[in-house]
Design an enzyme around this catalytic site. Structure first.
Site, PDB file in Angstrom:
ATOM      1  CB  CYS A   1      -1.151  -0.093   1.008  1.00  0.00           C
ATOM      2  SG  CYS A   1      -2.229  -1.314   0.352  1.00  0.00           S
TER       3      CYS A   1
ATOM      4  CG  ASP B   1      10.648  -9.656  -6.030  1.00  0.00           C
ATOM      5  OD1 ASP B   1       9.841 -10.092  -5.329  1.00  0.00           O
ATOM      6  OD2 ASP B   1      11.814  -9.645  -5.485  1.00  0.00           O
TER       7      ASP B   1
ATOM      8  CG  HIS C   1      -4.951  -4.136   2.159  1.00  0.00           C
ATOM      9  ND1 HIS C   1      -3.489  -4.650   2.222  1.00  0.00           N
ATOM     10  CD2 HIS C   1      -4.847  -5.163   2.636  1.00  0.00           C
ATOM     11  CE1 HIS C   1      -3.217  -5.161   2.557  1.00  0.00           C
ATOM     12  NE2 HIS C   1      -4.139  -5.998   3.426  1.00  0.00           N
TER      13      HIS C   1
ATOM     14  CG  ASN D   1       4.035 -17.860  -2.334  1.00  0.00           C
ATOM     15  OD1 ASN D   1       3.279 -19.028  -2.530  1.00  0.00           O
ATOM     16  ND2 ASN D   1       4.857 -16.691  -1.984  1.00  0.00           N
TER      17      ASN D   1
ATOM     18  N   GLY E   1       3.080 -19.541   2.527  1.00  0.00           N
ATOM     19  CA  GLY E   1       5.006 -19.373   2.476  1.00  0.00           C
ATOM     20  C   GLY E   1       4.452 -17.212   2.237  1.00  0.00           C
TER      21      GLY E   1
ATOM     22  CG  HIS F   1       2.261 -10.707  -3.771  1.00  0.00           C
ATOM     23  ND1 HIS F   1       1.811 -10.304  -1.995  1.00  0.00           N
ATOM     24  CD2 HIS F   1       3.561 -11.097  -3.917  1.00  0.00           C
ATOM     25  CE1 HIS F   1       2.978 -11.400  -1.552  1.00  0.00           C
ATOM     26  NE2 HIS F   1       3.407 -11.812  -2.450  1.00  0.00           N
TER      27      HIS F   1
ATOM     28  CG  HIS G   1       5.762 -14.229  -6.411  1.00  0.00           C
ATOM     29  ND1 HIS G   1       7.173 -13.107  -6.079  1.00  0.00           N
ATOM     30  CD2 HIS G   1       4.824 -14.365  -5.708  1.00  0.00           C
ATOM     31  CE1 HIS G   1       7.147 -13.401  -4.616  1.00  0.00           C
ATOM     32  NE2 HIS G   1       5.465 -13.837  -4.602  1.00  0.00           N
TER      33      HIS G   1
HETATM   34  P1  AMP Z   1       5.615 -13.712  -0.832  1.00  0.00           P
HETATM   35  O1  AMP Z   1       7.015 -14.250  -0.354  1.00  0.00           O
HETATM   36  O2  AMP Z   1       5.465 -14.296  -1.886  1.00  0.00           O
HETATM   37  O3  AMP Z   1       4.310 -12.856   0.373  1.00  0.00           O
HETATM   38  O4  AMP Z   1       6.297 -12.203  -2.219  1.00  0.00           O
HETATM   39  C1  AMP Z   1       6.575 -10.947  -1.386  1.00  0.00           C
HETATM   40  C2  AMP Z   1       7.901 -10.211  -2.172  1.00  0.00           C
HETATM   41  O5  AMP Z   1       8.091  -8.968  -2.491  1.00  0.00           O
HETATM   42  C3  AMP Z   1       9.097 -10.942  -2.325  1.00  0.00           C
HETATM   43  O6  AMP Z   1       9.541 -12.037  -3.870  1.00  0.00           O
HETATM   44  C4  AMP Z   1      10.126  -9.726  -2.217  1.00  0.00           C
HETATM   45  O7  AMP Z   1      11.388  -9.877  -2.405  1.00  0.00           O
HETATM   46  C5  AMP Z   1       9.357  -8.784  -2.624  1.00  0.00           C
HETATM   47  N1  AMP Z   1       8.933  -7.179  -1.878  1.00  0.00           N
HETATM   48  C6  AMP Z   1       9.191  -6.959  -0.747  1.00  0.00           C
HETATM   49  N2  AMP Z   1       9.650  -5.681  -0.518  1.00  0.00           N
HETATM   50  C7  AMP Z   1       9.525  -5.471  -2.178  1.00  0.00           C
HETATM   51  C8  AMP Z   1       9.729  -3.612  -2.077  1.00  0.00           C
HETATM   52  N3  AMP Z   1       9.568  -2.963  -1.532  1.00  0.00           N
HETATM   53  N4  AMP Z   1       9.860  -3.911  -3.980  1.00  0.00           N
HETATM   54  C9  AMP Z   1       9.639  -4.942  -4.627  1.00  0.00           C
HETATM   55  N5  AMP Z   1       9.350  -6.344  -3.441  1.00  0.00           N
HETATM   56  C10 AMP Z   1       9.503  -6.801  -2.592  1.00  0.00           C
END
Ligand code: AMP
Length: 110
Positions: free
Chosen positions: A5, A28, A44, A82, A88, A95, A97
């Site tokens: 957010c 990422d 959100h 996830n 995880g 989000h 990936h």
């Molecule tokens: P998850 O484990 O599925 O919740 O993935 C969270 C993802 O967010 C991870 O791959 C992190 O590398 C990514 N992440 C966390 N903070 C940031 C950020 N400020 N900018 C870009 N990616 C981020």
């Protein structure tokens, strides 16, 4: 406010790939593939468990647009979301990936 957010609000910088009124795609910060993009809704929503059907349809279209812009649409890619602790999920904001740019392994998990 959650970290994603804050990215939407412009309080934390991000490397934007594509955006429209409802969704944002950005790289990422810790990529695990040559292309590793995150797609998030601008409102959100905690996870896939909470999302409505209309948003899923729209975000799927947006994900395909992002894959085209990233140049991985034709060769193939992977989309992962996830959910919760065992899934995880580290950031509690829905989000997806988008992973690609190489032939991805299919690791044994768990
Ligand atoms: P998850 O484990 O599925 O919740 O993935 C969270 C993802 O967010 C991870 O791959 C992190 O590398 C990514 N992440 C966390 N903070 C940031 C950020 N400020 N900018 C870009 N990616 C981020």
């Amino acid at each position: 406010m959650c970290i994603f957010c804050k990215i939407i609000a412009g309080e934390i910088p991000s490397n934007k790939v594509l955006e429209n009124e409802e969704f944002l795609a950005f790289n990422d910060i810790n990529p695990i593939a040559p292309v590793h993009i995150l797609v998030i809704p601008k409102i959100h929503i905690k996870s896939l468990n909470e999302v409505d059907n209309e948003t899923i349809v729209k975000i799927t279209e947006f994900i395909k647009e992002v894959a085209k812009k990233a140049g991985i649409f034709e060769d193939g890619y992977r989309v992962i979301t996830n959910i919760g602790e065992n899934g995880g999920q580290e950031v509690p904001h829905l989000h997806f990936h988008i992973l690609g740019g190489t032939k991805l392994a299919w690791p044994k998990l768990g």
